[in-house]
Design a protein around this motif. Structure first.
Motif, PDB file in Angstrom:
ATOM      1  N   HIS A   1      28.966   3.576   3.000  1.00  0.00           N
ATOM      2  CA  HIS A   1      29.117   3.495   4.454  1.00  0.00           C
ATOM      3  C   HIS A   1      30.067   4.595   4.878  1.00  0.00           C
ATOM      4  CE1 HIS A   1      32.692   1.430   3.044  1.00  0.00           C
ATOM      5  NE2 HIS A   1      33.172   1.301   4.262  1.00  0.00           N
ATOM      6  N   ASP A  19      37.784   6.309   4.093  1.00  0.00           N
ATOM      7  CA  ASP A  19      38.170   6.185   2.683  1.00  0.00           C
ATOM      8  C   ASP A  19      36.966   6.326   1.735  1.00  0.00           C
ATOM      9  OD1 ASP A  19      37.483   3.675   3.906  1.00  0.00           O
ATOM     10  OD2 ASP A  19      38.318   2.571   2.220  1.00  0.00           O
ATOM     11  N   HIS A  20      35.741   6.403   2.282  1.00  0.00           N
ATOM     12  CA  HIS A  20      34.556   6.529   1.420  1.00  0.00           C
ATOM     13  C   HIS A  20      33.805   7.846   1.603  1.00  0.00           C
ATOM     14  CE1 HIS A  20      34.866   2.360   0.029  1.00  0.00           C
ATOM     15  NE2 HIS A  20      35.478   2.220   1.195  1.00  0.00           N
ATOM     16  N   ASP A  75      33.487  -3.388   0.474  1.00  0.00           N
ATOM     17  CA  ASP A  75      33.650  -3.267   1.930  1.00  0.00           C
ATOM     18  C   ASP A  75      32.687  -4.170   2.701  1.00  0.00           C
ATOM     19  OD1 ASP A  75      34.910  -0.856   0.740  1.00  0.00           O
ATOM     20  OD2 ASP A  75      35.375  -0.429   2.834  1.00  0.00           O
ATOM     21  N   HIS A  87      36.772  -7.457   5.234  1.00  0.00           N
ATOM     22  CA  HIS A  87      36.676  -7.440   3.765  1.00  0.00           C
ATOM     23  C   HIS A  87      36.656  -8.856   3.211  1.00  0.00           C
ATOM     24  CE1 HIS A  87      37.277  -3.168   2.684  1.00  0.00           C
ATOM     25  NE2 HIS A  87      37.875  -3.103   3.862  1.00  0.00           N
ATOM     26  N   HIS A  93      38.924  -2.456  -4.628  1.00  0.00           N
ATOM     27  CA  HIS A  93      39.343  -2.174  -3.247  1.00  0.00           C
ATOM     28  C   HIS A  93      40.595  -2.988  -2.906  1.00  0.00           C
ATOM     29  CE1 HIS A  93      38.975  -0.806   0.891  1.00  0.00           C
ATOM     30  NE2 HIS A  93      37.847  -0.176   0.614  1.00  0.00           N
TER      31      HIS A  93
HETATM   32 ZN   LIG Z   1      36.904   0.985   2.083  1.00  0.00          ZN
END
Ligand SMILES: [Zn+2]
Ligand SMILES: [Zn+2]
Length: 263
Positions: A76, A80-81, A174, A207, A229
């Motif tokens: 996604h 952070d990804h 996530d 989350h 995570h």
């Molecule tokens: Zn994340």
């Protein structure tokens, strides 16, 4: 055997969090050092597949040293990804071909907007851009590099994350929930490993918090489960003890550079 390497196991800030004075962020236990969450699959057929391009991608690949990257899966488009996407540049250059990047139509639209210098480039003067071929994945089965993948849509606050299964590994990060039909399908597949979000001990809007993570693991019943995570509320060793105390003997907190095998 297929292998998954944990390139990073931390939440969006990474751990330690810059400037934080808490015990976990100041811990001397290397298991509490967490780069942003990402994994690297090396399949039994020798294919190298990177999952997400975190802001830590350069240091993650300097440590992992893959000879090549055959494909990238993007779960996604959160910072952070995806914000390490430009570090794919050397791989597309050396391999002299467009690197295929697989993601949902929702994620594709978002990264086309955000990284328009890559996906609708104007003539570049100097430097260069990563040569990527964006491929939108449908839900369900899809072959990537002759490997069978199955994709699932997971709710993540206002957006969706793409979870996947490759053979007996499932990767669900996530998300604030996992739909029951996804749990039932994965239970049927008798997983060797379930890698699953567990951001903190308390519930979270976008989350899985601890109780919810445990509930999903119990529904899917994998042989082993790896929590990922993780934020600075989790001390690695204390989380391990808590899982044991709660009778979750098949579950472990993952840490950076862990290597897991699966059929
Ligand atoms: Zn994340
Ligand atoms: Zn996210």
């Amino acid at each position: 055997m297929n292998v998954v390497t944990i390139l990073g196991s931390g939440t969006s800030t990474g751990i330690p969090i810059l400037g934080c004075k808490c015990d976990v962020c100041n811990s001397t236990n290397p298991a509490n050092l967490r780069l942003r969450t990402s994994v690297f699959l090396t399949t039994a057929l020798g294919k190298n597949i990177l999952v997400d391009t975190t802001p830590d991608l350069r240091s993650q690949l300097l440590q992992h040293k893959p000879d090549s990257i055959d494909a990238v899966i993007m779960t996604h488009d959160h910072a952070d990804h995806t914000h390490g996407i430009d570090d794919l540049r050397p791989y597309s250059l050396y391999q002299n071909k467009d690197l295929p990047l697989y993601c949902s139509p929702e994620t594709a639209a978002s990264i086309r907007r955000k990284f328009d210098y890559i996906f609708s480039p104007k003539p570049v003067i100097g430097g260069g851009i990563p040569q990527l071929k964006l491929i939108e994945v449908p839900l369900g089965l899809l072959s990537i590099e002759q490997e069978d993948f199955e994709f699932f849509s997971l709710p993540h606050g206002r957006v969706h994350t793409t979870g996947f299964r490759h053979r007996s590994l499932a990767y669900l990060i996530d998300c604030h929930d996992v739909p029951i039909e996804v749990c039932e399908r994965l239970k049927e597949m008798k997983l060797d490993w379930l890698i699953i979000d567990c951001v903190k001990p308390s519930p979270h809007d976008t989350h899985l918090g601890y109780e919810k993570t445990i509930e999903i693991i119990k529904k899917i019943q994998p042989l082993r489960a790896g929590l990922i995570h993780m934020g600075h509320e989790w001390d690695h060793d204390q989380l391990q003890l808590r899982l044991q105390r709660d009778g979750l003997l098949e579950a472990v907190p993952l840490k950076d550079r862990d290597i897991l095998q699966y059929r």
